[in-house]
Design an enzyme around this catalytic site. Structure first.
Site, short mmCIF file in Angstrom:
data_model
loop_
_atom_site.label_atom_id
_atom_site.label_comp_id
_atom_site.label_asym_id
_atom_site.label_seq_id
_atom_site.Cartn_x
_atom_site.Cartn_y
_atom_site.Cartn_z
N HIS A 181 12.76 39.81 -29.34
CA HIS A 181 12.65 38.37 -29.49
C HIS A 181 13.44 37.48 -29.23
CE1 HIS A 181 15.48 37.72 -33.05
NE2 HIS A 181 15.15 39.00 -33.32
N CYS A 197 17.44 44.29 -34.19
CA CYS A 197 16.46 43.89 -33.20
C CYS A 197 17.14 43.59 -31.89
CB CYS A 197 15.72 42.52 -33.74
SG CYS A 197 14.23 42.80 -34.91
#
Length: 233
Positions: A181, A197
């Site tokens: 992301h 992440c």
């Protein structure tokens, strides 16, 4: 291959918290000393005004040239075109192309990224996604309760930890809770400073989203590097 154990170890809340920068010591100012300034950034790192929410220009003098988005010789010739390969050691994400080429992006990875290595499937992507905080994380950080699943999560836009795009990674049909992301602060690009992440500049995650196909393999290589700073849960 990754096992489900790797994703579950430490609890799913720890994995979801990967989408949030863990508390860190105050970063250095976003202006590099005069002697250390880098060449001017490419134009594609300028302000983006065509999205639903404004994306500011990447500050000059912060991101080293090797972490800029660029077409490079493919270092993974055995991988099929379209495969995403993340190298936490180098701080790179490669999108394998054709004719011996790949698109390389600087990536921020988690301080716990060594616990995630192997293959996942890019299941789907979202533009300006909502961030929904699990109850287990709210138990540790009650101030996040307004953004719970029950309350509909955090609105997209500036301040949302997922940024402009999120690519959702699954294994055997199960959400790993890991994402690729945006919203990576430029000073943390290429470093291991969060809990999981894979984080890109918003400019780069928008570009990556335009190039990838659903269903491709995402391969995360083993990490040998220690985190730059301690993770605080």
């Amino acid at each position: 291959m990754m096992t489900r154990r790797l994703f579950v170890a430490g609890g799913s809340s720890a994995l979801l918290s990967a989408c949030v920068m863990q508390p860190q010591p105050s970063p250095q100012p976003l202006v590099a000393p005069e002697a250390e300034r880098f060449p001017p950034l490419p134009a594609h790192y300028g302000a983006i005004t065509t999205e639903p929410y404004p994306i500011p220009a990447v500050p000059e003098g912060v991101v080293p040239p090797e972490l800029w988005r660029q077409d490079v010789a493919n270092p993974f010739p055995l991988e099929a075109p379209g495969t995403i390969v993340v190298d936490p050691n180098a701080g790179f994400l490669h999108l394998v192309g054709v004719e011996g080429r790949a698109m390389r992006y600087g990536a921020g990875t988690g301080a716990a990224a060594f616990a995630w290595q192997g293959d996942a499937r890019l299941q789907f992507c979202r533009s300006w996604p909502r961030w929904k905080v699990p109850e287990s994380m709210i138990a540790r950080q009650p101030d996040l309760e307004p953004y719970s699943v029950a309350n509909g999560g955090m609105d997209p836009g500036p301040g949302n930890p997922l940024g402009a795009r999120a690519l959702y990674l699954f294994q055997n049909g199960i959400d790993t809770l890991y994402r690729i992301h945006g919203a990576c602060e430029p000073e943390y690009l290429g470093k291991r400073v969060s809990s999981g992440c894979i984080r890109l500049l918003d400019h780069d995650v928008i570009d990556l989203r335009q190039r990838v196909r659903h269903g491709v393999t995402v391969r995360v290589l083993p990490s040998q590097r220690p985190p730059e700073v301690a993770v605080v849960y």
